[in-house]
Design a protein around this motif. Structure first.
Motif, mmCIF file in Angstrom:
data_model
loop_
_atom_site.group_PDB
_atom_site.id
_atom_site.type_symbol
_atom_site.label_atom_id
_atom_site.label_comp_id
_atom_site.label_asym_id
_atom_site.label_seq_id
_atom_site.Cartn_x
_atom_site.Cartn_y
_atom_site.Cartn_z
ATOM 1 N N TRP A 204 0.952 -0.937 0.044
ATOM 2 C CA TRP A 204 0.050 -0.012 0.055
ATOM 3 C C TRP A 204 0.777 1.126 -0.069
ATOM 4 C CZ3 TRP A 204 -4.425 -1.141 -1.509
ATOM 5 C CH2 TRP A 204 -5.137 -2.300 -0.957
ATOM 6 N N THR A 253 -3.760 -5.905 -1.912
ATOM 7 C CA THR A 253 -4.474 -7.031 -2.229
ATOM 8 C C THR A 253 -4.131 -7.551 -3.790
ATOM 9 O OG1 THR A 253 -6.360 -6.100 -1.002
ATOM 10 C CG2 THR A 253 -6.794 -7.583 -3.020
ATOM 11 N N LEU A 588 -12.508 1.064 -7.618
ATOM 12 C CA LEU A 588 -12.677 1.703 -6.367
ATOM 13 C C LEU A 588 -12.356 3.008 -6.122
ATOM 14 C CD1 LEU A 588 -12.747 -1.454 -4.078
ATOM 15 C CD2 LEU A 588 -14.668 -0.444 -5.069
ATOM 16 N N LYS A 593 -11.007 3.360 2.519
ATOM 17 C CA LYS A 593 -10.294 2.161 2.953
ATOM 18 C C LYS A 593 -11.287 1.254 3.399
ATOM 19 C CE LYS A 593 -7.025 -0.182 6.367
ATOM 20 N NZ LYS A 593 -8.103 -0.981 6.790
ATOM 21 N N TYR A 606 -9.243 -3.149 0.567
ATOM 22 C CA TYR A 606 -9.229 -2.001 -0.452
ATOM 23 C C TYR A 606 -8.514 -0.768 0.386
ATOM 24 C CZ TYR A 606 -13.798 0.161 0.629
ATOM 25 O OH TYR A 606 -14.716 0.624 1.436
ATOM 26 N N TRP A 607 -7.907 -0.115 -0.473
ATOM 27 C CA TRP A 607 -7.429 1.207 0.155
ATOM 28 C C TRP A 607 -6.780 2.120 -1.239
ATOM 29 C CZ3 TRP A 607 -3.491 1.049 4.864
ATOM 30 C CH2 TRP A 607 -3.349 2.344 5.224
ATOM 31 N N PRO A 608 -7.779 2.510 -2.012
ATOM 32 C CA PRO A 608 -7.197 3.237 -3.137
ATOM 33 C C PRO A 608 -7.128 4.610 -2.915
ATOM 34 C CG PRO A 608 -9.804 2.988 -3.003
ATOM 35 C CD PRO A 608 -9.018 1.957 -2.114
ATOM 36 N N GLN A 641 -3.528 0.809 -5.287
ATOM 37 C CA GLN A 641 -4.297 -0.027 -6.183
ATOM 38 C C GLN A 641 -5.701 0.463 -6.089
ATOM 39 O OE1 GLN A 641 -4.439 -3.848 -4.317
ATOM 40 N NE2 GLN A 641 -5.885 -4.582 -5.785
ATOM 41 N N TYR A 644 -9.829 -3.972 -8.432
ATOM 42 C CA TYR A 644 -9.953 -5.152 -7.544
ATOM 43 C C TYR A 644 -10.692 -6.261 -8.270
ATOM 44 C CZ TYR A 644 -8.043 -1.840 -4.083
ATOM 45 O OH TYR A 644 -7.564 -0.857 -3.666
#
Length: 770
Positions: A204, A253, A588, A593, A606-608, A641, A644
């Motif tokens: 991340w 991820t 996303l 997050k 998720y943590w775009p 990221q 997904y």
């Protein structure tokens, strides 16, 4: 996906598949085993066998793999007197129990090569030589114990130990790394490379690691030039860290790894095709390479000619390890030129058939298409409902609910047994406003290794903080006013993958370690470390199964006043599966997050909103010179990221349930369901080679945007003609490719007719639209 992935691996020239065995997913709770669904490793090996490939079984059971806790179950850590990977009887007994279970499952199915099965090699332990010195004599005794255990199973196939420089007698030491040509095993064992790193993993906040096809092929060719017998890619298909499987902490991820098969199972071109050509050639020379006598001629300036001879057949490698200078030289009456940082392979020691720096394979430019963006379905926007996640605080009946209560702060691994990322640390604090020190604002200080911390006072959020830049321990500070009397203080500690590598990594603590203290006026301090704390594992919504279709808690979802940029919100929608068979992804971008589920399947964390910094990208990316994880980076200033993966196997044609738990705050209006496909296909081929080009997902070649046989210039998307070209270049390619899913072009004068201009070597460049 297994059959499709294995089929593409075989088509790419592989003849064996390695797999780890992940202890923590097969025995998540003590003596509660799970080998169902995609955990059915026996079925996986059967599919490998069905495609006529060998299998290599790396049991570990420590695997590293950027996998949560290195593959160990956390209940193992919580056993009394436990230390991992050393001469510890408690650990060795548990390791033996699990390893024996796996061996007997494989033996029962007759899957070892000695039984007629596909498994030709087995591994126990993993990269122990990297950390063994930290364990002293106990480490030496442990690795000898591992070797004795392996031999005791009498499986009839060799045992390997990667990165184990002084492997015990009977074990084959193997190499892991970017380059293993100068590695030589002990005890006169065969030279094996268990992990050729095709790229690198992503954290991340990190950029995108890329390793060029030219450099990867160079490493492979060098290995076989210098006597290699087995080489395995790590990864050939990296895939996705679904659920909570990513380790680290802070490993993303996506586990794409810039592998020849990308995260979604697409061909990563040109890497897949360039390696396919190399594999095909190497395997055609197998008998000579494995049985022949070799000799080396050093030409200086890092140029080496290696020849193999067996029963009258000869094979030659011309290896130029100079990072900047091409090499022109005479060999047995002929003149050759080998580009810098490349290997030429001559299967008859006369005709060059392959050079690692000359790529004769398709380059695919992948695009992501919005769901419905086709001729059969209109694009549509997702319709969302929502509900808030509950903030926890201490209640009088918590003991009756079975919540853990303890006077002091506990390691999060102990509390949760790794069943959740989320653990609530809750206590109450009495404040007397008659004491001047507590009348005004007070400061809360929390020392934590929980990766992320959310703080609540009397049911209201008062602050959050996430670890940054690899510093997982941090101090949280905030100020607030407390009410007179009893105040409820709730600390939500969030892990983001447990450490998976390093000596004694199992001893690393997670969660709120303390000190936790309140600082009032005149620097008066209330220490809360030894307070009575109540612990609750997981979020309320996860416990109620809000991500599932059939939960009985499906009431109270709201349509109106959809909140955005608000923390601790659940979002829910449905969507139709995109048509076709191209891979499906969630875009996303715009979310903060959290966790995503589709039809109850955990897509992963998720943590775009975590962006890479703006510096350090290498847009030119010279393949020459040694590769490292910081070379050829892309994605500066972008989300680490954004997309997904949603496996098609979990989708229905209609009415697919998408649920997001948003931890930080985001806007679901920007979320899209998309597909990944080839947008355009480019290719370069040197004269005398064939160029294969294809679309995917049943799409056809709709346009030939560029075609030139001669001396074309530029790169994919920016080709232009040189001063020499066959006049019918475009028409030949149009006739061969238009309206087809794939086509093959022979880059030769025979195909394109003489151009009339004289240049030493002609080449072909093509750009197609799918």
């Amino acid at each position: 996906m297994w059959p499709d992935l294995i089929k593409k691996a075989k088509e790419g020239g592989l003849n064996a598949i390695e797999t780890y065995i992940f202890w923590n997913v097969h025995e998540p709770l003590y003596r509660q085993y799970d080998f169902s669904g995609n955990l059915d490793f026996i079925r996986f090996i059967r599919v490998v066998q069905d495609y006529g490939l060998y299998a290599i079984l790396r049991i570990g059971p420590y695997v590293c793999a950027e996998w949560n806790y290195g593959g160990f179950p956390v209940w193992l850590h919580n056993m009394p007197n436990m230390t991992f990977r050393t001469n510890n009887k408690v650990f060795e007994e548990e390791m033996k129990t699990f390893t024996t279970l796996i061996i007997e499952m494989v033996r029962k199915e007759h899957l070892f090569a000695s039984q007629g099965g596909p498994i030709i090699l087995s591994q126990l332990e993993n990269e122990y030589g990297n950390v063994k010195s930290k364990y002293g004599n106990d480490g030496k005794e442990y690795i000898n114990w591992c070797a004795d255990l392996a031999e005791s199973y009498k499986v009839g196939v060799p045992w390997i130990m990667c990165q184990e420089w002084d492997a015990p007698e009977g074990m084959i030491n193997t190499c892991n790394g970017y380059y293993c040509d100068q590695f030589y095993p002990n005890h006169g064992m065969p030279k094996m490379w268990t992990e050729n790193w095709t790229g690198w993993f992503k954290n991340w906040g990190s950029k995108y690691p890329r390793r060029t096809a030219e450099d990867l092929a160079f490493a492979v060719a060098r290995f076989f030039q210098y006597g290699g017998t087995l080489q395995n890619y790590y990864m050939y298909h990296g895939g996705t860290n679904f659920g909570r499987t990513s380790g680290g902490p802070y490993i993303a991820t996506s586990y794409d790894y810039d592998a020849p098969l990308d995260e979604y199972g697409n061909l990563n071109q040109p890497k897949w095709g360039h390696l396919k050509n190399l594999h095909t050639l190497l395997r055609s020379m197998e008998e000579t390479l494995t049985n022949g006598f070799s000799s080396n001629i050093e030409y200086g300036n890092m140029l080496t000619v290696t020849s193999y001879e067996h029963r009258g057949d000869r094979v030659c490698f011309f290896g130029n390890a100079n990072e900047t200078n091409d090499a022109t030289f005479d060999f047995e009456g002929a003149t050759y030129t080998v580009p810098a940082w490349s290997v030429s392979i001559l299967p008859d020691c006369y005709t060059e058939v392959y050079n690692t720096a000359r790529v004769n394979a398709q380059t695919s430019v992948m695009v992501k298409l919005r769901n419905g963006a086709d001729a059969f379905r209109e694009p549509y926007n997702l319709q969302w409902t929502w509900r808030a996640e509950k903030f926890e605080h201490v209640k009088d009946d918590d003991a009756k609910k079975g919540y853990l209560q303890f006077d002091g702060l506990l390691d999060q691994k102990f509390v949760s047994n790794d069943t959740s990322d989320y653990v609530w640390y809750m206590t109450s604090v009495d404040i007397d406003h008659n004491d001047p020190a507590w009348r005004e604002e007070v400061t809360l200080k929390v020392h934590t290794k929980g990766h992320i911390l959310h703080v609540f006072l009397n049911g209201k959020h008062v602050g959050s903080q996430a670890a940054k830049d690899g510093h997982w321990t941090f101090d949280f500070l905030t100020k607030f006013r407390m009410k007179n009397g009893k105040n409820a203080l709730s600390l939500l500690s969030v892990t983001n993958g447990l450490q998976n590598y390093g000596a004694f990594f199992d001893k690393e603590q997670h969660g709120i370690l303390g000190p936790v203290k309140l600082i009032g006026g005149d620097n008066q301090v209330k220490h809360l470390d030894e307070h009575g704390w109540t612990y609750k594992v997981d979020l309320n919504g996860i416990g109620k199964g809000l991500y599932m279709k059939d939960t009985r808690y499906n009431r109270n979802w709201k349509v109106e006043n959809l909140p955005t940029n608000r923390m601790f919100v659940w979002y829910k929608t449905t969507f139709k599966a995109p048509m076709g068979d191209d891979p499906v992804v969630l875009d996303l971008l715009g979310m903060g997050k959290g966790i995503a589920w589709v039809n109850g399947f955990n897509i992963g964390r998720y943590w775009p909103s975590y962006f890479a910094d703006d510096n350090g990208c290498d847009f030119k990316c010279d393949y020459r010179g040694k590769y490292g994880s910081n070379k050829c980076l892309t994605g500066c200033g972008e989300s680490s990221q954004r997309w997904y993966h949603v496996p098609r196997s979990i989708l229905n044609d209609d009415n697919n349930l998408l649920v997001l738990f948003e931890e930080f705050g985001g806007n679901p209006a920007n979320v899209e369901v998309q597909t990944v496909t080839v947008g355009k296909a480019c290719g370069n081929a040197y004269e005398g080679n064939k160029l294969e080009l294809s679309c995917q997902g049943g799409k056809i070649i709709s346009d030939v945007r560029f075609a030139s046989f001669g001396d074309p210039k530029g790169s994919c998307g920016a080709f232009h003609k040189g001063h020499c070209e066959s006049p019918n270049s475009l028409s030949v390619v149009q006739e061969a490719c238009l309206g087809k899913e794939s086509c093959t072009i022979d880059a030769s004068e025979w195909t394109f007719q003489p151009s009339g201009c004289k240049i030493p070597t002609k080449s072909l460049a093509i750009e197609l639209a799918c």
